[in-house]
Design an enzyme around this catalytic site. Structure first.
Site, mmCIF file in Angstrom:
data_model
loop_
_atom_site.group_PDB
_atom_site.id
_atom_site.type_symbol
_atom_site.label_atom_id
_atom_site.label_comp_id
_atom_site.label_asym_id
_atom_site.label_seq_id
_atom_site.Cartn_x
_atom_site.Cartn_y
_atom_site.Cartn_z
ATOM 1 N N CYS A 288 0.848 -1.197 0.000
ATOM 2 C CA CYS A 288 0.000 0.000 0.000
ATOM 3 C C CYS A 288 0.883 1.247 0.000
ATOM 4 O O CYS A 288 0.440 2.324 -0.373
ATOM 5 C CB CYS A 288 -0.956 -0.003 1.172
ATOM 6 S SG CYS A 288 -0.107 -0.117 2.731
HETATM 7 C C1 UN1 Z 1 0.923 -2.486 3.502
HETATM 8 O O1 UN1 Z 1 1.294 -2.653 2.339
HETATM 9 O O2 UN1 Z 1 -0.282 -2.667 3.828
HETATM 10 O O3 UN1 Z 1 5.818 0.504 5.197
HETATM 11 C C2 UN1 Z 1 1.823 -2.147 4.638
HETATM 12 C C3 UN1 Z 1 5.845 -0.532 4.547
HETATM 13 C C4 UN1 Z 1 5.580 -1.839 5.267
HETATM 14 C C5 UN1 Z 1 4.124 -2.038 5.493
HETATM 15 C C6 UN1 Z 1 3.262 -1.912 4.287
HETATM 16 N N1 UN1 Z 1 6.288 -1.817 6.533
HETATM 17 O O4 UN1 Z 1 6.056 -0.561 3.358
#
Ligand code: UN1
Length: 519
Positions: A288
């Site tokens: 995300c």
């Molecule tokens: C996600 O993709 O839901 O900050 C979280 C980051 C990871 C978490 C991603 N520690 O990219």
């Protein structure tokens, strides 16, 4: 060899497969079945919520420092099983092994943070406006939490919810992504066994989205869910937020992102190129927090673009057990969606980063590919230069190995472009100018800002969460998530032996308002 996975409600495996059966397959070798999964249905979810409700009071009665010890044991057991769990994550969702190991590390980091919180969970003592009266605040558990998570971080992101929720004295129904159910079941075992959790404190429901939604409706109507935590897409987050709102609840929503990276003229261009490569293409762009659009100053755009093109062309893609930047897509559903995003490329775009686009096959090869491309769901990386503000590629999240590129003239324009898609999860600026960094921080709508760093890779003890289409302002991780899983209760205690009335029976001092110093 494949295993079979079921839901676990009140400490018992749920018999049969009321929601049907599916297979979780290795996306790097789609012929390999990782697990046979017996799905639950709406009734399974509702039963899990009842089990969680029944177990909640006595779990909250376990002293918080003892719950903290449970978290400490969980962290140790996860650490002792780190390689096994990481191998399973790699097998089930195709995340490169080094990253999968980092993901497991993030669970341990989360446990390290919260094991001591059991001895804090601080409230306050507050002075009263009246004599012989004392005020206090207490953190109380919310009650039963329903946690619904995605499969791109099948064990780390769930731990961000589960560990603090349990520590705070809540019981939980956890619904993981169905295509990552074997990883979820493994984490469930580590949590329940490692923590010595009594039956019903943590329940696992494996079900599809529609059955989960129906089960959640039933559980809410029955008064068996007090808090929803959801990580997933913005449209599903909106549906969940609507449902929660009808029950006067505010969910914890962690949704999509269209994360910008601004490259200013003073930036170290080579450093920015390596960050864009990792942010955009690590995890096959399926975080995300993955990079959405690079917004590069027009004076350095040519140099940056040609260096990024070269770096992406040379990046090793392939078998996730090897040293690659990324492996396959998470599963067929995500591969199919990514093919849709590729249709958004238009004639005014310039496609860079690989010898071709689409699925990597023997007939559509990628130079330097590691392993057998035909065996898995592998896709060419794509850099799309020349994206415009009105393009779908600029406005929408494109979960997968695709990065857009556009240019700007001054920082205000860069900030406007960075905010334009209406998401607000993560963001990054590359600059050597401190004023640029602080102006960007102030102007950007994102919940997370990186300076000279990737858009992804947030550390496990800073507030994590977004604004706009990325979430409803809730924050996970560190001390901030405590406000998701506890509610403040205030107490006042009058020991004066009289009925003192607030705002009325108060002591007044008499100020001399007319007093002035001599000139
Ligand atoms: C996600 O993709 O839901 O900050 C979280 C980051 C990871 C978490 C991603 N520690 O990219």
């Amino acid at each position: 060899m494949s295993t079979s996975i079921t839901s676990v409600v009140g400490g018992q495996e749920v018999p049969g497969a009321p929601g049907g059966s599916i297979r979780s397959v290795n996306p790097a070798r789609t012929g390999e079945v990782v697990a046979e999964i017996a799905l639950g249905d709406a009734g399974t979810f509702a039963a899990a919520a009842r089990a969680a409700r029944a177990a909640q009071r006595s779990w909250a009665d376990v002293p918080a420092p003892v719950r903290g010890r449970a978290v400490a044991y969980i962290g140790r057991l996860v650490e002792a099983n780190a390689e096994r769990l990481a191998r399973l994550v790699t097998r089930e969702i195709g995340k490169p092994y080094a990253e999968a190991l980092g993901e497991v590390r993030e669970i341990v980091d989360t446990c390290d943070f919260f094991l001591g919180e059991g001895r804090r969970l601080y409230g306050q003592t507050v002075p009263s406006e009246m004599p012989d009266k004392q005020l206090f605040t207490f953190r109380t558990p919310v009650g039963v939490a329903a946690v619904i998570t995605a499969g791109n971080f099948p064990v780390a992101v769930p731990s961000w919810y589960l560990v603090p929720a349990l520590l705070c004295g809540n019981t939980v129904i956890w619904k993981p992504a169905d295509y990552a159910a074997a990883s979820a079941r493994a984490l469930f075992e580590l949590l329940t066994r490692g923590g010595g959790l009594p039956p019903g404190v943590l329940n696992l429901v494996v079900a599809d989205g529609e059955q989960t939604f129906a089960g959640l409706q039933q559980a809410l109507a029955g008064g068996c869910v007090d808090k929803i935590g959801f990580t997933g897409s913005s449209p599903v987050g909106a549906r969940i937020g609507e449902l929660a709102g009808r029950h006067l609840q505010s969910p914890c929503l962690e949704l999509g992102g269209k994360n910008p990276m601004v490259i200013t003229p003073s930036a170290d261009i080579d450093l920015a190129v390596s960050a864009a490569l990792f942010s955009g293409f690590g995890t096959a762009g399926q975080r995300c927090t993955s990079l959405g659009t690079v917004i590069v100053h027009q004076d350095i755009a040519e140099e940056f673009t040609s260096k990024l093109d070269k770096a992406v062309r040379q990046a090793p893609v392939g078998d996730p057990s090897a040293d690659v930047i990324y492996g396959p897509m998470l599963n067929q559903r995500f591969a199919g969606r990514f093919e849709q995003y590729l249709t958004w490329i238009q004639p005014h775009h310039k496609v860079l980063g690989s010898s071709a686009t689409g699925r990597i096959t023997a007939h559509n090869p990628r130079e330097g590919f590691t392993g057998d491309p035909e065996a898995g769901l592998y896709y060419h990386p794509v850099v799309v230069a020349g994206v415009r503000e009105t393009d779908a590629l600029f406005r929408e999240e494109t979960f997968g190995p695709l990065v857009g590129l556009t240019t700007y003239q001054d920082l205000d324009e860069a900030i406007r472009l960075a905010n334009a898609p209406g998401y607000g999860l993560s963001s990054s600026i590359y600059t050597r100018d401190a004023a640029d960094a602080f102006r960007f921080r102030r102007g950007i709508s994102a919940g997370m800002v990186s300076v000279n760093n990737s858009t992804s890779g947030a550390e496990a003890h800073l507030p994590f969460g977004g604004n706009g289409k990325s979430g409803n302002g809730s924050r996970q991780s560190g001390i901030w998530v405590l406000d998701q899983f506890t509610r403040w209760q205030s107490m006042n205690w009058d020991y004066s032996g009289t009925l003192q009335k607030a705002q009325m029976d108060i002591t007044e001092l008499t100020p001399d308002e007319s007093f002035r110093l001599d000139d």
